[in-house]
Each structure stands twice: as structure tokens, then as C-alpha cells.
Design a protein around this motif. Structure first.
Motif, PDB file in Angstrom:
ATOM      1  N   CYS A 117       0.832  -1.213   0.000  1.00 31.50           N
ATOM      2  CA  CYS A 117       0.000   0.000   0.000  1.00 31.50           C
ATOM      3  C   CYS A 117       0.868   1.266   0.000  1.00 31.50           C
ATOM      4  O   CYS A 117       1.443   1.652   1.004  1.00 31.50           O
ATOM      5  CB  CYS A 117      -0.953   0.009   1.189  1.00 31.50           C
ATOM      6  SG  CYS A 117      -2.014   1.472   1.211  1.00 31.50           S
ATOM      7  N   SER A 118       0.929   1.906  -1.149  1.00 32.41           N
ATOM      8  CA  SER A 118       1.765   3.107  -1.288  1.00 32.41           C
ATOM      9  C   SER A 118       1.223   4.275  -0.469  1.00 32.41           C
ATOM     10  O   SER A 118       1.995   5.090   0.045  1.00 32.41           O
ATOM     11  CB  SER A 118       1.906   3.496  -2.760  1.00 32.41           C
ATOM     12  OG  SER A 118       0.634   3.625  -3.356  1.00 32.41           O
ATOM     13  N   VAL A 119      -0.076   4.366  -0.308  1.00 35.45           N
ATOM     14  CA  VAL A 119      -0.645   5.450   0.496  1.00 35.45           C
ATOM     15  C   VAL A 119      -0.237   5.274   1.955  1.00 35.45           C
ATOM     16  O   VAL A 119       0.155   6.226   2.629  1.00 35.45           O
ATOM     17  CB  VAL A 119      -2.180   5.514   0.342  1.00 35.45           C
ATOM     18  CG1 VAL A 119      -2.763   6.632   1.202  1.00 35.45           C
ATOM     19  CG2 VAL A 119      -2.575   5.706  -1.117  1.00 35.45           C
ATOM     20  N   SER A 120      -0.281   4.047   2.434  1.00 33.75           N
ATOM     21  CA  SER A 120       0.150   3.755   3.805  1.00 33.75           C
ATOM     22  C   SER A 120       1.634   4.076   3.992  1.00 33.75           C
ATOM     23  O   SER A 120       2.033   4.634   5.011  1.00 33.75           O
ATOM     24  CB  SER A 120      -0.123   2.284   4.127  1.00 33.75           C
ATOM     25  OG  SER A 120       0.234   1.996   5.451  1.00 33.75           O
ATOM     26  N   ALA A 121       2.433   3.736   2.997  1.00 39.83           N
ATOM     27  CA  ALA A 121       3.874   4.025   3.079  1.00 39.83           C
ATOM     28  C   ALA A 121       4.115   5.530   3.171  1.00 39.83           C
ATOM     29  O   ALA A 121       4.964   5.982   3.948  1.00 39.83           O
ATOM     30  CB  ALA A 121       4.593   3.436   1.875  1.00 39.83           C
ATOM     31  N   MET A 122       3.365   6.316   2.399  1.00 41.88           N
ATOM     32  CA  MET A 122       3.538   7.780   2.455  1.00 41.88           C
ATOM     33  C   MET A 122       3.082   8.337   3.795  1.00 41.88           C
ATOM     34  O   MET A 122       3.796   9.130   4.419  1.00 41.88           O
ATOM     35  CB  MET A 122       2.760   8.450   1.318  1.00 41.88           C
ATOM     36  CG  MET A 122       3.414   8.295  -0.025  1.00 41.88           C
ATOM     37  SD  MET A 122       2.652   9.306  -1.311  1.00 41.88           S
ATOM     38  CE  MET A 122       1.037   8.592  -1.422  1.00 41.88           C
ATOM     39  N   LEU A 123       1.904   7.932   4.245  1.00 42.35           N
ATOM     40  CA  LEU A 123       1.386   8.460   5.506  1.00 42.35           C
ATOM     41  C   LEU A 123       2.226   8.009   6.690  1.00 42.35           C
ATOM     42  O   LEU A 123       2.322   8.711   7.699  1.00 42.35           O
ATOM     43  CB  LEU A 123      -0.076   8.055   5.692  1.00 42.35           C
ATOM     44  CG  LEU A 123      -1.055   8.758   4.763  1.00 42.35           C
ATOM     45  CD1 LEU A 123      -2.454   8.172   4.913  1.00 42.35           C
ATOM     46  CD2 LEU A 123      -1.063  10.252   5.007  1.00 42.35           C
ATOM     47  N   GLY A 124       2.853   6.854   6.568  1.00 46.02           N
ATOM     48  CA  GLY A 124       3.713   6.351   7.629  1.00 46.02           C
ATOM     49  C   GLY A 124       4.936   7.223   7.880  1.00 46.02           C
ATOM     50  O   GLY A 124       5.596   7.092   8.897  1.00 46.02           O
ATOM     51  N   LYS A 125       5.231   8.130   6.950  1.00 44.78           N
ATOM     52  CA  LYS A 125       6.364   9.058   7.131  1.00 44.78           C
ATOM     53  C   LYS A 125       6.037  10.132   8.170  1.00 44.78           C
ATOM     54  O   LYS A 125       6.948  10.717   8.753  1.00 44.78           O
ATOM     55  CB  LYS A 125       6.725   9.728   5.808  1.00 44.78           C
ATOM     56  CG  LYS A 125       7.014   8.768   4.684  1.00 44.78           C
ATOM     57  CD  LYS A 125       8.442   8.401   4.633  1.00 44.78           C
ATOM     58  CE  LYS A 125       8.680   7.548   3.398  1.00 44.78           C
ATOM     59  NZ  LYS A 125       9.820   6.700   3.527  1.00 44.78           N
ATOM     60  N   THR A 126       4.732  10.419   8.382  1.00 41.34           N
ATOM     61  CA  THR A 126       4.361  11.460   9.345  1.00 41.34           C
ATOM     62  C   THR A 126       3.475  10.955  10.471  1.00 41.34           C
ATOM     63  O   THR A 126       3.319  11.634  11.477  1.00 41.34           O
ATOM     64  CB  THR A 126       3.612  12.622   8.651  1.00 41.34           C
ATOM     65  OG1 THR A 126       2.417  12.105   8.052  1.00 41.34           O
ATOM     66  CG2 THR A 126       4.474  13.302   7.621  1.00 41.34           C
ATOM     67  N   ALA A 127       2.869   9.790  10.284  1.00 49.01           N
ATOM     68  CA  ALA A 127       1.922   9.290  11.277  1.00 49.01           C
ATOM     69  C   ALA A 127       2.383   7.957  11.856  1.00 49.01           C
ATOM     70  O   ALA A 127       2.989   7.146  11.156  1.00 49.01           O
ATOM     71  CB  ALA A 127       0.549   9.114  10.632  1.00 49.01           C
ATOM     72  N   ASP A 128       2.068   7.763  13.114  1.00 45.27           N
ATOM     73  CA  ASP A 128       2.277   6.469  13.755  1.00 45.27           C
ATOM     74  C   ASP A 128       1.141   5.569  13.270  1.00 45.27           C
ATOM     75  O   ASP A 128      -0.020   5.796  13.605  1.00 45.27           O
ATOM     76  CB  ASP A 128       2.240   6.643  15.273  1.00 45.27           C
ATOM     77  CG  ASP A 128       2.364   5.331  16.009  1.00 45.27           C
ATOM     78  OD1 ASP A 128       2.987   4.392  15.477  1.00 45.27           O
ATOM     79  OD2 ASP A 128       1.818   5.245  17.130  1.00 45.27           O
ATOM     80  N   MET A 129       1.467   4.583  12.452  1.00 49.52           N
ATOM     81  CA  MET A 129       0.473   3.709  11.846  1.00 49.52           C
ATOM     82  C   MET A 129       0.338   2.432  12.668  1.00 49.52           C
ATOM     83  O   MET A 129       1.338   1.827  13.046  1.00 49.52           O
ATOM     84  CB  MET A 129       0.885   3.332  10.424  1.00 49.52           C
ATOM     85  CG  MET A 129       1.057   4.509   9.482  1.00 49.52           C
ATOM     86  SD  MET A 129      -0.478   5.187   8.885  1.00 49.52           S
ATOM     87  CE  MET A 129      -1.110   3.837   7.931  1.00 49.52           C
ATOM     88  N   SER A 130      -0.894   2.027  12.922  1.00 47.90           N
ATOM     89  CA  SER A 130      -1.147   0.743  13.577  1.00 47.90           C
ATOM     90  C   SER A 130      -2.363   0.102  12.920  1.00 47.90           C
ATOM     91  O   SER A 130      -3.118   0.764  12.208  1.00 47.90           O
ATOM     92  CB  SER A 130      -1.368   0.916  15.080  1.00 47.90           C
ATOM     93  OG  SER A 130      -2.525   1.680  15.332  1.00 47.90           O
TER      94      SER A 130
END
Length: 140
Positions: A117-130
Motif C-alpha cells: 500500500c503506497s498510500v500507507s507508506a507515504m502516511l507512515g512518514k508522518t503518522a504512527d500507523m497501527s
């Protein structure tokens, strides 16, 4: 590839994607718009859920998993000051059905988040993803 966006109202924009699809965006009234369409950050969250969901469904199809219901929800926090980026995002993958192959579902969700998921990879640069998976109404 080229995207374009044209102003069509106070804060409303009509965008065109390279694939020829139309997108309408607007700000809410407190931000000077009319609230006639999703705001850009709402579309970012929808894009995240769409991206990972398409991955999961595709991966499960390749694993021959077909008899299930699926939906996704998200909880988030964003920065208090501008730019108000997402700082924390929790994706909740919901599955329902009989005899769900939990090992395959967990693998599909993990592959989406860690690899595809490229969108998840991008957002993971600024957000703590869980993420978490919930199995609802499972019949045995």
C-alpha cells in the motif's frame, strides 16, 4: 502523468485524474467553503482505506479466500497546528463469515501494510500507523 484542479466555487474544486476520473472537493463552512464535497484530508483517509482494502481483497483472492464480508474503519489524530497532518492512524480491518482462514487474512493485511500500500507508506512518514483485525459475528 498530469492532474488538474479547477476552482468552481468559494473553496470548491473540480479535479481530473490522469485516468480521466472526476473528483470534487470542498472545504467545510468554518473553512470558507460550502461543505458540498469531501475535504482533501478526508479524501486522503479514504484513499488510504481504499488502497489497503484493494490490496487485501486482491491478496485474499490469490489465496483462494472468497467467502467473507469485509469492511474497514479508521481512527486518527492530527497535529493541532498547521500543517495539520495525521499524527496517528489506526486501521481496523473487519471480517465476517464462517470458518475464516485467520492466518491468510493476517498475512494479507500485513503484506498490504508492510509492502504494497503506497498510500500507507507515504502516511507512515508522518503518522504512527497501527492496525488490528476484528472478526465479527463469526459462526463456527
Amino acid at each position: 502523468m498530469e492532474y488538474s484542479a479547477r476552482r468552481i466555487g468559494k473553496m470548491a474544486f473540480y479535479a481530473k485524474t490522469p485516468s480521466g476520473h472526476d473528483i470534487h472537493m470542498d472545504a467545510n463552512e468554518s473553512s470558507g467553503g460550502d461543505g458540498s464535497a469531501p475535504a482533501p484530508m478526508e479524501m486522503v483517509m479514504a484513499a488510504l482505506m481504499g488502497c489497503t482494502s484493494m490490496d487485501v481483497v486482491s491478496i485474499l483472492s490469490k489465496m483462494k479466500v472468497t467467502d467473507y464480508e469485509y469492511w474497514i474503519s479508521a481512527n486518527y489524530e492530527h497535529a493541532k497546528e498547521h500543517p495539520k497532518v495525521f499524527t496517528s492512524i489506526e486501521l481496523v480491518y473487519h471480517f465476517s463469515g464462517k470458518n475464516l482462514p485467520k492466518d491468510k487474512i493476517e498475512k494479507a493485511v500485513t503484506l498490504s501494510q508492510e509492502r504494497y500500500c503506497s498510500v500507507s507508506a507515504m502516511l507512515g512518514k508522518t503518522a504512527d500507523m497501527s492496525m488490528r483485525i476484528e472478526y465479527e459475528g463469526e459462526e463456527k
